[in-house]
Design a protein around this motif. Sequence first.
Motif, short mmCIF file in Angstrom:
data_model
loop_
_atom_site.label_atom_id
_atom_site.label_comp_id
_atom_site.label_asym_id
_atom_site.label_seq_id
_atom_site.Cartn_x
_atom_site.Cartn_y
_atom_site.Cartn_z
N GLN A 70 -0.69 -18.16 -23.55
CA GLN A 70 0.58 -17.75 -22.95
C GLN A 70 1.28 -18.96 -22.34
O GLN A 70 0.65 -19.84 -21.75
N LEU A 71 2.59 -19.02 -22.49
CA LEU A 71 3.37 -20.09 -21.89
C LEU A 71 3.34 -19.96 -20.37
O LEU A 71 3.46 -18.86 -19.84
N SER A 72 3.21 -21.08 -19.68
CA SER A 72 3.20 -21.05 -18.22
C SER A 72 4.42 -21.78 -17.67
O SER A 72 4.94 -22.72 -18.28
N ALA A 73 4.85 -21.34 -16.50
CA ALA A 73 6.00 -21.97 -15.84
C ALA A 73 5.68 -23.43 -15.51
O ALA A 73 6.56 -24.30 -15.59
N ASP A 74 4.42 -23.70 -15.15
CA ASP A 74 4.04 -25.07 -14.81
C ASP A 74 4.18 -25.99 -16.03
O ASP A 74 4.73 -27.10 -15.92
N ASP A 117 21.26 -11.48 -26.59
CA ASP A 117 21.32 -12.88 -26.23
C ASP A 117 20.04 -13.36 -25.54
O ASP A 117 19.94 -14.54 -25.18
N VAL A 118 19.09 -12.49 -25.31
CA VAL A 118 17.85 -12.88 -24.65
C VAL A 118 16.92 -13.54 -25.67
O VAL A 118 16.61 -12.95 -26.70
N PRO A 119 16.46 -14.77 -25.40
CA PRO A 119 15.57 -15.43 -26.37
C PRO A 119 14.23 -14.73 -26.44
O PRO A 119 13.78 -14.09 -25.49
N THR A 120 13.58 -14.82 -27.58
CA THR A 120 12.24 -14.28 -27.74
C THR A 120 11.23 -15.38 -27.43
O THR A 120 11.56 -16.57 -27.39
N LEU A 121 9.98 -14.97 -27.22
CA LEU A 121 8.93 -15.96 -26.98
C LEU A 121 8.74 -16.85 -28.20
O LEU A 121 8.50 -18.05 -28.07
N GLU A 177 12.49 -17.75 -17.56
CA GLU A 177 12.92 -16.82 -16.52
C GLU A 177 13.80 -15.72 -17.11
O GLU A 177 13.73 -14.56 -16.68
N LEU A 178 14.64 -16.07 -18.07
CA LEU A 178 15.49 -15.07 -18.71
C LEU A 178 14.65 -14.05 -19.47
O LEU A 178 14.91 -12.84 -19.42
N ILE A 179 13.63 -14.52 -20.16
CA ILE A 179 12.73 -13.62 -20.88
C ILE A 179 12.01 -12.69 -19.90
O ILE A 179 11.91 -11.49 -20.11
N ARG A 180 11.52 -13.27 -18.80
CA ARG A 180 10.83 -12.48 -17.79
C ARG A 180 11.74 -11.40 -17.21
O ARG A 180 11.32 -10.26 -17.01
N LEU A 181 12.97 -11.79 -16.93
CA LEU A 181 13.91 -10.86 -16.32
C LEU A 181 14.10 -9.61 -17.16
O LEU A 181 14.24 -8.50 -16.64
N HIS A 182 14.09 -9.78 -18.47
CA HIS A 182 14.35 -8.65 -19.36
C HIS A 182 13.07 -8.04 -19.93
O HIS A 182 13.16 -7.13 -20.76
N VAL A 222 4.73 -6.70 -26.07
CA VAL A 222 3.50 -6.80 -25.29
C VAL A 222 3.43 -8.15 -24.59
O VAL A 222 3.16 -8.25 -23.39
N GLU A 223 3.68 -9.24 -25.35
CA GLU A 223 3.56 -10.57 -24.77
C GLU A 223 4.60 -10.79 -23.68
O GLU A 223 4.31 -11.44 -22.66
N LYS A 224 5.80 -10.26 -23.84
CA LYS A 224 6.81 -10.40 -22.80
C LYS A 224 6.38 -9.68 -21.53
O LYS A 224 6.56 -10.19 -20.42
N ARG A 225 5.80 -8.51 -21.68
CA ARG A 225 5.40 -7.75 -20.50
C ARG A 225 4.18 -8.39 -19.82
O ARG A 225 4.07 -8.36 -18.59
N VAL A 226 3.27 -8.95 -20.61
CA VAL A 226 2.16 -9.69 -20.02
C VAL A 226 2.70 -10.87 -19.22
O VAL A 226 2.27 -11.14 -18.09
N LEU A 227 3.64 -11.58 -19.82
CA LEU A 227 4.26 -12.73 -19.16
C LEU A 227 4.89 -12.32 -17.83
O LEU A 227 4.69 -12.96 -16.79
N ALA A 228 5.64 -11.22 -17.84
CA ALA A 228 6.29 -10.74 -16.62
C ALA A 228 5.26 -10.31 -15.58
O ALA A 228 5.43 -10.56 -14.39
N ARG A 229 4.19 -9.70 -16.03
CA ARG A 229 3.16 -9.24 -15.09
C ARG A 229 2.45 -10.42 -14.44
O ARG A 229 2.18 -10.41 -13.23
N MET A 230 2.16 -11.45 -15.23
CA MET A 230 1.53 -12.64 -14.65
C MET A 230 2.47 -13.34 -13.67
O MET A 230 2.04 -13.87 -12.64
N ALA A 231 3.77 -13.31 -13.97
CA ALA A 231 4.75 -13.93 -13.07
C ALA A 231 4.79 -13.21 -11.73
O ALA A 231 4.99 -13.83 -10.68
N ARG A 232 4.62 -11.89 -11.74
CA ARG A 232 4.60 -11.13 -10.49
C ARG A 232 3.50 -11.61 -9.56
O ARG A 232 3.65 -11.57 -8.33
N GLN A 233 2.41 -12.10 -10.13
CA GLN A 233 1.27 -12.48 -9.31
C GLN A 233 1.52 -13.74 -8.49
O GLN A 233 0.73 -14.08 -7.60
#
Length: 266
Positions: free
Chosen positions: A48-52, A3-7, A72-77, A129-140
């Motif tokens: 890359q998609l940004s939260a802003d 059920d997790v959406p893809t980028l 946020e759901l994509i980042r979480l997973h 890869v893109e999901k993990r990059v997204l999550a890593r940038m969110a951590r910052q």
Amino acid sequence: MADVPTLGFLRDQLRRARKTRGLSQEELSRLINYAPSSISAMETGQNQLSADYLARFDKVLETGGLFVGMLELIRLHAEPDWFRPWGEIEREAVALRWHDPAVVPGLLQTEAYARAMLRAGPPLTDEQVEKRVLARMARQEVLAREEPPQLVAVLDEQVLRRQVGEPATMREQLEQLCVLADRPHVQVRIIPAATPWYGGLAGPFVLARLADGTEVAHLDNQLRGHTVDSPNDLASLGRRWETVAGEALPRRQSARLIEEVANSWT
């Protein structure tokens, strides 16, 4: 996970929502104050998609936070299950002491450096890869909040000289290190390459201190990372930290070395 959406799905839905409202990329750009080229790049996956961006999109199209929520759901997973407990600690920490003899720490990486690192590791699909990059940038985001943690990163000089991605990727990464290290709550200190063997070369570790004084550590290996809270282990890592910090150049000398090596990446 099904059920997790893809980028890709998220980008398709952004494009569809824009067109459903009868908006061209140029018209949307005026409403959310983003360049049409940036909107096109995010819809096609070039950027890359940004939260802003998604927050502005949600506001203008009155979607009730739908797209920010999907992100946020994509980042979480995106991160491995074993990393999530440490991710929570990282967000709650008031101080982080980070030593890495091999790579730039995740909280300081550029998108391009993170992407190149992930592609060089265990086989991952482009989507993973893109999901993990997204999550890593969110951590910052923890370093940009109103009350960020104090971060001291001690790196071996070889981290600056070991190529990850293209030379331009390395130059951008080291220039970012210089910018981040200029913030009052961030220190990046370098252990010179001429330093004889020291204990920190055995592997990376992070020590986190929480607001109540609790200390927790994180260790990585070839398979996964794990958190450490044993008093004996924390004491041992504390001694190891004093050793690596003692070998490192002072803050300003480290900044000059980073800048010097950055200019060598052409």
